[in-house]
Design an enzyme around this catalytic site. Structure first.
Site, PDB file in Angstrom:
ATOM      1  N   SER A  22     -17.588  39.179   7.654  1.00 46.92           N
ATOM      2  CA  SER A  22     -18.393  39.772   8.725  1.00 46.92           C
ATOM      3  C   SER A  22     -19.681  40.431   8.217  1.00 46.92           C
ATOM      4  CB  SER A  22     -17.558  40.773   9.537  1.00 46.92           C
ATOM      5  OG  SER A  22     -16.565  40.067  10.244  1.00 46.92           O
ATOM      6  N   LYS A  71      -6.017  46.176  14.519  1.00 51.33           N
ATOM      7  CA  LYS A  71      -6.354  45.712  15.870  1.00 51.33           C
ATOM      8  C   LYS A  71      -5.450  46.282  16.968  1.00 51.33           C
ATOM      9  CE  LYS A  71      -8.632  41.335  14.780  1.00 51.33           C
ATOM     10  NZ  LYS A  71      -8.661  39.910  15.072  1.00 51.33           N
ATOM     11  N   ASP A 108     -11.992  37.815  20.267  1.00 53.64           N
ATOM     12  CA  ASP A 108     -11.303  36.697  19.601  1.00 53.64           C
ATOM     13  C   ASP A 108     -11.154  35.496  20.536  1.00 53.64           C
ATOM     14  OD1 ASP A 108     -11.022  38.289  17.401  1.00 53.64           O
ATOM     15  OD2 ASP A 108      -8.859  38.422  17.445  1.00 53.64           O
TER      16      ASP A 108
HETATM   17  N1  LIG Z   1     -10.880  32.587  12.943  1.00 52.48           N
HETATM   18  C1  LIG Z   1     -10.721  33.811  13.382  1.00 52.48           C
HETATM   19  O1  LIG Z   1     -11.646  34.463  13.884  1.00 52.48           O
HETATM   20  C2  LIG Z   1      -9.352  34.440  13.318  1.00 52.48           C
HETATM   21  C3  LIG Z   1      -9.003  35.470  14.199  1.00 52.48           C
HETATM   22  C4  LIG Z   1      -7.709  36.010  14.130  1.00 52.48           C
HETATM   23  C5  LIG Z   1      -6.815  35.537  13.161  1.00 52.48           C
HETATM   24  N2  LIG Z   1      -7.207  34.544  12.307  1.00 52.48           N
HETATM   25  C6  LIG Z   1      -6.271  34.026  11.288  1.00 52.48           C
HETATM   26  O2  LIG Z   1      -5.105  33.583  11.945  1.00 52.48           O
HETATM   27  C7  LIG Z   1      -3.958  33.803  11.135  1.00 52.48           C
HETATM   28  C8  LIG Z   1      -2.918  34.588  11.930  1.00 52.48           C
HETATM   29  O3  LIG Z   1      -3.455  35.872  12.217  1.00 52.48           O
HETATM   30  P1  LIG Z   1      -2.703  36.892  13.202  1.00 52.48           P
HETATM   31  O4  LIG Z   1      -3.575  38.070  13.346  1.00 52.48           O
HETATM   32  O5  LIG Z   1      -2.221  36.189  14.418  1.00 52.48           O
HETATM   33  O6  LIG Z   1      -1.431  37.300  12.289  1.00 52.48           O
HETATM   34  P2  LIG Z   1      -0.038  37.879  12.769  1.00 52.48           P
HETATM   35  O7  LIG Z   1      -0.169  38.639  14.028  1.00 52.48           O
HETATM   36  O8  LIG Z   1       0.536  38.541  11.557  1.00 52.48           O
HETATM   37  O9  LIG Z   1       0.847  36.551  13.090  1.00 52.48           O
HETATM   38  C9  LIG Z   1       1.208  35.669  12.057  1.00 52.48           C
HETATM   39  C10 LIG Z   1       1.805  34.405  12.655  1.00 52.48           C
HETATM   40  O10 LIG Z   1       2.123  33.507  11.575  1.00 52.48           O
HETATM   41  C11 LIG Z   1       3.507  33.170  11.655  1.00 52.48           C
HETATM   42  N3  LIG Z   1       4.068  32.948  10.321  1.00 52.48           N
HETATM   43  C12 LIG Z   1       3.947  33.739   9.233  1.00 52.48           C
HETATM   44  N4  LIG Z   1       4.640  33.199   8.197  1.00 52.48           N
HETATM   45  C13 LIG Z   1       5.206  32.054   8.656  1.00 52.48           C
HETATM   46  C14 LIG Z   1       6.039  31.055   8.090  1.00 52.48           C
HETATM   47  N5  LIG Z   1       6.428  31.119   6.789  1.00 52.48           N
HETATM   48  N6  LIG Z   1       6.408  30.004   8.838  1.00 52.48           N
HETATM   49  C15 LIG Z   1       6.020  29.922  10.126  1.00 52.48           C
HETATM   50  N7  LIG Z   1       5.240  30.835  10.739  1.00 52.48           N
HETATM   51  C16 LIG Z   1       4.833  31.890  10.020  1.00 52.48           C
HETATM   52  C17 LIG Z   1       4.153  34.358  12.327  1.00 52.48           C
HETATM   53  O11 LIG Z   1       5.409  33.988  12.817  1.00 52.48           O
HETATM   54  P3  LIG Z   1       6.546  35.122  13.061  1.00 52.48           P
HETATM   55  O12 LIG Z   1       6.179  35.813  14.343  1.00 52.48           O
HETATM   56  O13 LIG Z   1       7.782  34.312  13.176  1.00 52.48           O
HETATM   57  O14 LIG Z   1       6.515  36.031  11.870  1.00 52.48           O
HETATM   58  C18 LIG Z   1       3.122  34.643  13.414  1.00 52.48           C
HETATM   59  O15 LIG Z   1       3.232  33.732  14.459  1.00 52.48           O
HETATM   60  C19 LIG Z   1      -4.463  34.527   9.881  1.00 52.48           C
HETATM   61  O16 LIG Z   1      -4.648  33.565   8.868  1.00 52.48           O
HETATM   62  C20 LIG Z   1      -5.801  35.100  10.313  1.00 52.48           C
HETATM   63  O17 LIG Z   1      -6.705  35.239   9.237  1.00 52.48           O
HETATM   64  C21 LIG Z   1      -8.446  33.976  12.372  1.00 52.48           C
END
Ligand SMILES: NC(=O)c1ccc[n+]([C@@H]2O[C@H](COP(=O)([O-])OP(=O)(O)OC[C@H]3O[C@@H](n4cnc5c(N)ncnc54)[C@H](OP(=O)(O)O)[C@@H]3O)[C@@H](O)[C@H]2O)c1
Length: 280
Positions: A22, A71, A108
């Site tokens: 950012s 967040k 987002d």
């Molecule tokens: N491009 C962008 O602007 C943007 C914005 C937001 C996020 N992101 C990216 O998106 C990703 C997720 O972010 P988030 O904020 O949603 O994280 P989060 O709230 O921690 O959620 C993580 C997700 O990944 C799943 N997960 C983790 N380990 C796993 C595994 N071994 N097998 C299957 N599923 C698994 C979790 O499942 P469970 O619920 O079962 O644990 C959950 O659905 C990150 O890489 C983040 O950097 C990108």
């Protein structure tokens, strides 16, 4: 419009925060706009979040972005939360009003949809079922954005089923949760499949999915952008699908934040995208 006599300040609060792209994005815009100001990474421990947010106004900040792990907690700290952020359950952007009040918003969902529209100009949310893999904060924003665009059927799968069911219960009948074991079956008939899990990110194993049942013309999106092409996107591309990575989701959130902080919307240019890509 911003006051030209003021040195403008904004930043991103996270813990850790130094990986964030950012500052690179927003400082590009300060330069592009010829405006005096800066955007700084703010390493804020979870227990310090409230004090840090309250310090924005006395320090003269126009606002800040929030990243992991702040967040959700920020919802309990700011003075007002807009409807999208309330529904998503997380704040990605804080704006400081002249009276010091803190306004929470979430860009987002907007960033995700804008990125999709830019990558696939012919995309329509109601073109067919959408499969969302993951049920974390990113998934909530993605589901909100898809529903706002008129998606009629969202299939949600998550490793922990309960989390997916909670979203389905909260968001409405367009979303149906499926057990993780069915993630490959529910590819059948999908017009769009989106990875919102952290799987495939640098340092994480690839997402374990099989794309065999995905229809020929289906689109594939990932919200992860490190690396730009995740194993999931690579597999989809190799099957001839059109794909889009997560970088645009991050980039397209910026102009909305600038509108709230400084009253202008800078452009997401090809030059900016290339600059960030070269740093990944
Ligand atoms: N491009 C962008 O602007 C943007 C914005 C937001 C996020 N992101 C990216 O998106 C990703 C997720 O972010 P988030 O904020 O949603 O994280 P989060 O709230 O921690 O959620 C993580 C997700 O990944 C799943 N997960 C983790 N380990 C796993 C595994 N071994 N097998 C299957 N599923 C698994 C979790 O499942 P469970 O619920 O079962 O644990 C959950 O659905 C990150 O890489 C983040 O950097 C990108």
């Amino acid at each position: 419009m911003a006051n030209p006599d003021r040195f403008l300040l904004a930043g991103v609060m996270g813990w850790p925060v130094m990986h964030s792209r950012s500052p690179m994005i927003h400082n590009y815009w300060f330069k592009q706009q010829g405006m005096a100001g800066t955007y700084v990474p703010l390493a804020i421990r979870p227990e310090g979040l409230a004090a840090a947010l309250r310090a924005l106004h006395p320090l003269g900040f126009s606002g800040c972005n929030l990243t992991i792990p702040h967040k959700q907690e920020a919802l309990n700290i700011v003075d007002e939360v807009d409807a999208a952020a309330r529904r998503i359950g997380a704040i990605s952007c804080v704006t400081v009003r002249p009276d010091g009040a803190l306004i929470g918003s979430n860009n987002d969902a907007f960033g995700f949809i804008r990125n999709l529209q830019q990558a696939f100009p012919d995309w329509r949310a109601d073109a067919g079922p959408v499969l969302v893999i993951g049920a974390g904060g990113g998934a909530r924003a993605v589901c909100y954005g898809l529903m706002e665009q008129g998606a009629q059927e969202i299939r949600l799968v998550n490793r922990h089923f309960e989390r997916a069911r909670e979203i389905a219960d909260e968001f409405g009948a367009q979303i149906r949760a499926y057990p993780w074991q069915q993630r490959n079956e529910v590819m059948a008939g999908a017009a769009l499949v989106i990875n919102t899990t952290s799987q495939g990110m640098v340092g994480q194993p690839a997402l374990e999915v099989d794309l065999d049942l995905l229809p020929e013309h289906a689109l594939a999106a990932d919200i992860v952008y490190t690396p730009l092409e995740t194993p999931f996107l690579k597999a989809a591309r190799q099957r001839g699908k059109r794909t889009v990575n997560g970088l645009g989701m991050l980039l397209h959130q910026g102009p909305r934040a600038w509108q709230a902080w400084f009253g202008i919307e800078p452009a997401v240019t090809a030059e900016l995208r290339a600059l960030v890509e070269s740093s990944l």
